[in-house]
Design a protein around this motif. Structure first.
Motif, PDB file in Angstrom:
ATOM      1  N   ALA A  23       0.922  -1.372   0.518  1.00 16.31           N
ATOM      2  CA  ALA A  23      -0.224  -0.044  -0.098  1.00 16.31           C
ATOM      3  C   ALA A  23       0.910   1.431  -0.119  1.00 16.31           C
ATOM      4  O   ALA A  23       0.401   2.444  -0.472  1.00 16.31           O
ATOM      5  CB  ALA A  23      -1.118   0.358   1.307  1.00 16.31           C
ATOM      6  N   MET A  24       1.883   1.521   0.792  1.00 19.33           N
ATOM      7  CA  MET A  24       2.856   2.178   0.582  1.00 19.33           C
ATOM      8  C   MET A  24       4.294   1.752  -0.192  1.00 19.33           C
ATOM      9  O   MET A  24       4.549   1.084  -0.513  1.00 19.33           O
ATOM     10  CB  MET A  24       3.230   1.877   2.117  1.00 19.33           C
ATOM     11  CG  MET A  24       4.114   3.638   2.079  1.00 19.33           C
ATOM     12  SD  MET A  24       3.925   3.640   3.975  1.00 19.33           S
ATOM     13  CE  MET A  24       5.531   2.866   4.106  1.00 19.33           C
ATOM     14  N   TYR A  25       4.653   3.409  -0.747  1.00 23.60           N
ATOM     15  CA  TYR A  25       5.850   2.766  -1.997  1.00 23.60           C
ATOM     16  C   TYR A  25       6.588   4.457  -0.784  1.00 23.60           C
ATOM     17  O   TYR A  25       6.650   5.497  -0.841  1.00 23.60           O
ATOM     18  CB  TYR A  25       5.936   3.266  -3.248  1.00 23.60           C
ATOM     19  CG  TYR A  25       4.793   4.436  -3.761  1.00 23.60           C
ATOM     20  CD1 TYR A  25       5.868   6.127  -3.328  1.00 23.60           C
ATOM     21  CD2 TYR A  25       3.718   3.958  -3.505  1.00 23.60           C
ATOM     22  CE1 TYR A  25       4.975   6.266  -4.271  1.00 23.60           C
ATOM     23  CE2 TYR A  25       2.829   5.238  -4.076  1.00 23.60           C
ATOM     24  CZ  TYR A  25       3.931   6.489  -3.991  1.00 23.60           C
ATOM     25  OH  TYR A  25       2.355   7.800  -5.268  1.00 23.60           O
ATOM     26  N   PHE A  26       8.581   4.487  -1.078  1.00 25.82           N
ATOM     27  CA  PHE A  26       9.129   5.201  -0.290  1.00 25.82           C
ATOM     28  C   PHE A  26       9.240   6.174  -1.734  1.00 25.82           C
ATOM     29  O   PHE A  26       9.294   5.875  -2.649  1.00 25.82           O
ATOM     30  CB  PHE A  26      10.566   4.475  -0.629  1.00 25.82           C
ATOM     31  CG  PHE A  26      10.645   3.257   0.797  1.00 25.82           C
ATOM     32  CD1 PHE A  26      10.574   3.922   2.111  1.00 25.82           C
ATOM     33  CD2 PHE A  26      10.527   2.353   0.746  1.00 25.82           C
ATOM     34  CE1 PHE A  26      10.459   3.178   3.111  1.00 25.82           C
ATOM     35  CE2 PHE A  26      10.457   1.782   1.736  1.00 25.82           C
ATOM     36  CZ  PHE A  26      10.603   2.063   3.181  1.00 25.82           C
ATOM     37  N   ALA A  82      -0.662  11.040   1.599  1.00 28.09           N
ATOM     38  CA  ALA A  82      -2.478  10.900   2.138  1.00 28.09           C
ATOM     39  C   ALA A  82      -3.033  11.211   3.110  1.00 28.09           C
ATOM     40  O   ALA A  82      -1.755  10.757   4.519  1.00 28.09           O
ATOM     41  CB  ALA A  82      -2.834   9.349   1.436  1.00 28.09           C
ATOM     42  N   ASP A  83      -3.961  11.991   3.760  1.00 26.77           N
ATOM     43  CA  ASP A  83      -4.173  12.121   5.140  1.00 26.77           C
ATOM     44  C   ASP A  83      -4.654  10.802   5.857  1.00 26.77           C
ATOM     45  O   ASP A  83      -4.849  10.091   5.290  1.00 26.77           O
ATOM     46  CB  ASP A  83      -5.936  12.403   5.206  1.00 26.77           C
ATOM     47  CG  ASP A  83      -5.776  14.018   4.315  1.00 26.77           C
ATOM     48  OD1 ASP A  83      -4.730  14.821   4.229  1.00 26.77           O
ATOM     49  OD2 ASP A  83      -7.155  14.637   4.108  1.00 26.77           O
ATOM     50  N   CYS A  84      -4.309  10.991   7.317  1.00 27.59           N
ATOM     51  CA  CYS A  84      -4.599   9.307   7.983  1.00 27.59           C
ATOM     52  C   CYS A  84      -5.423   9.916   9.531  1.00 27.59           C
ATOM     53  O   CYS A  84      -4.938  11.470  10.227  1.00 27.59           O
ATOM     54  CB  CYS A  84      -3.197   9.129   8.191  1.00 27.59           C
ATOM     55  SG  CYS A  84      -3.014   8.294   9.133  1.00 27.59           S
ATOM     56  N   ASP A 135       2.440   7.158  -0.504  1.00 27.77           N
ATOM     57  CA  ASP A 135       4.507   6.935   0.248  1.00 27.77           C
ATOM     58  C   ASP A 135       4.251   7.564   1.045  1.00 27.77           C
ATOM     59  O   ASP A 135       3.686   7.816   1.993  1.00 27.77           O
ATOM     60  CB  ASP A 135       4.442   8.078  -1.580  1.00 27.77           C
ATOM     61  CG  ASP A 135       4.608   9.473  -1.036  1.00 27.77           C
ATOM     62  OD1 ASP A 135       4.297   9.993   0.174  1.00 27.77           O
ATOM     63  OD2 ASP A 135       5.138  10.118  -2.098  1.00 27.77           O
ATOM     64  N   ILE A 136       5.609   6.611   1.173  1.00 27.59           N
ATOM     65  CA  ILE A 136       6.701   7.941   2.693  1.00 27.59           C
ATOM     66  C   ILE A 136       7.097   8.795   2.219  1.00 27.59           C
ATOM     67  O   ILE A 136       8.544   8.392   1.192  1.00 27.59           O
ATOM     68  CB  ILE A 136       7.062   6.809   4.124  1.00 27.59           C
ATOM     69  CG1 ILE A 136       7.259   7.327   4.971  1.00 27.59           C
ATOM     70  CG2 ILE A 136       8.027   6.016   3.018  1.00 27.59           C
ATOM     71  CD1 ILE A 136       7.116   6.509   6.007  1.00 27.59           C
ATOM     72  N   SER A 137       7.876  10.019   2.691  1.00 26.45           N
ATOM     73  CA  SER A 137       9.009  10.681   2.515  1.00 26.45           C
ATOM     74  C   SER A 137      10.014  11.235   3.412  1.00 26.45           C
ATOM     75  O   SER A 137       9.419  12.066   4.248  1.00 26.45           O
ATOM     76  CB  SER A 137       8.721  11.636   1.982  1.00 26.45           C
ATOM     77  OG  SER A 137       9.737  12.726   1.650  1.00 26.45           O
ATOM     78  N   TYR A 138      11.242  10.610   3.852  1.00 26.51           N
ATOM     79  CA  TYR A 138      11.875  10.744   5.266  1.00 26.51           C
ATOM     80  C   TYR A 138      12.285  12.111   5.573  1.00 26.51           C
ATOM     81  O   TYR A 138      12.658  12.509   3.742  1.00 26.51           O
ATOM     82  CB  TYR A 138      12.824  10.257   5.590  1.00 26.51           C
ATOM     83  CG  TYR A 138      12.165   8.292   6.033  1.00 26.51           C
ATOM     84  CD1 TYR A 138      11.561   8.063   7.153  1.00 26.51           C
ATOM     85  CD2 TYR A 138      11.441   7.406   4.857  1.00 26.51           C
ATOM     86  CE1 TYR A 138      11.083   6.886   7.315  1.00 26.51           C
ATOM     87  CE2 TYR A 138      11.520   6.400   5.364  1.00 26.51           C
ATOM     88  CZ  TYR A 138      10.513   5.953   6.711  1.00 26.51           C
ATOM     89  OH  TYR A 138      10.139   4.986   6.854  1.00 26.51           O
ATOM     90  N   GLN A 139      12.126  12.528   6.444  1.00 26.42           N
ATOM     91  CA  GLN A 139      13.009  14.353   6.967  1.00 26.42           C
ATOM     92  C   GLN A 139      13.649  14.270   7.596  1.00 26.42           C
ATOM     93  O   GLN A 139      13.146  14.753   8.758  1.00 26.42           O
ATOM     94  CB  GLN A 139      12.292  15.379   6.080  1.00 26.42           C
ATOM     95  CG  GLN A 139      12.074  15.446   4.673  1.00 26.42           C
ATOM     96  CD  GLN A 139      10.999  16.393   4.124  1.00 26.42           C
ATOM     97  OE1 GLN A 139      11.108  17.710   5.465  1.00 26.42           O
ATOM     98  NE2 GLN A 139      10.071  16.043   3.044  1.00 26.42           N
TER      99      GLN A 139
END
Length: 158
Positions: A23-26, A82-84, A135-139
C-alpha cells in the motif's frame, strides 16, 4: 438508496492482511535519509514492529492498517501523501509533549511532517487513510538518525 454500479460491499479478513509495502511506497530519498534508514535496519529495527494492511480499496480510495510497535520505539520524522487518522487501541504514543493513550485519535494531514516514540508498553493502533496507496518521505537529520539507531539498539531485547 442505490449504490453506483462500480461500488459494492467488500469483506476483508484479517488473515488475508497484506504487507505494508503493498500500500505504501518510498518517495525519493537523499543520501542522509538512505544512510539513516539503512542504519536503523542494520540495528534490527524491523523486529520492533508489526504492520499489516487489513483493508485497501482503490474503488473507495481508502485503507485500514494495523500497527504494533514495541516499547521505546522511535518513528523517524516523515510525511505521507495521504491524510491519515490514528486510533490508539492500547499503549501510548508520545508526540512532542502530548501522550496519546487507548481511545485517543490523532489526525495527520497529507504532507505534514511528524515523528513519535512509543510508551513503556509499546503501542497498538489502527491507521485509517484516505488513499489505497500512498508514499512515505523521510526528512530526518544525521544527528536524529544516530539517536534513533541507539534507541533501537537499547530496546532490542524488549
Amino acid at each position: 438508496m442505490d449504490q453506483p454500479a462500480n461500488r459494492t460491499i467488500e469483506i476483508h479478513r484479517a488473515a488475508s492482511g497484506k504487507d505494508l509495502m503493498e500500500a505504501m511506497y518510498f518517495a525519493e530519498m537523499d543520501e542522509v535519509q538512505m544512510r539513516g534508514l539503512t542504519r536503523l535496519v542494520e540495528a534490527d529495527y524491523a523486529t520492533g514492529y508489526v504492520i499489516r494492511v487489513l483493508f485497501s480499496s482503490e474503488a473507495l480510495g481508502i485503507s485500514l492498517t494495523y500497527s504494533w510497535f514495541k516499547q521505546g520505539f522511535p518513528l523517524p520524522r516523515h510525511s505521507h501523501s495521504a491524510d491519515c487518522l490514528y486510533y490508539i487501541v492500547s499503549g501510548e504514543i508520545h508526540y512532542g509533549s502530548e501522550i496519546l493513550m487507548a481511545g485517543d485519535c490523532m489526525s495527520v494531514p497529507a504532507g505534514a511532517l511528524y515523528t513519535f516514540e512509543t510508551g513503556p508498553d509499546g503501542v497498538e493502533f489502527l491507521e485509517f487513510r484516505k488513499a489505497a496507496r500512498y508514499d512515505i518521505s523521510y526528512q530526518t537529520t544525521e544527528k536524529v538518525w544516530a539517536r534513533q539507531v541507539e534507541q533501537t539498539k537499547a530496546h532490542a531485547a524488549a
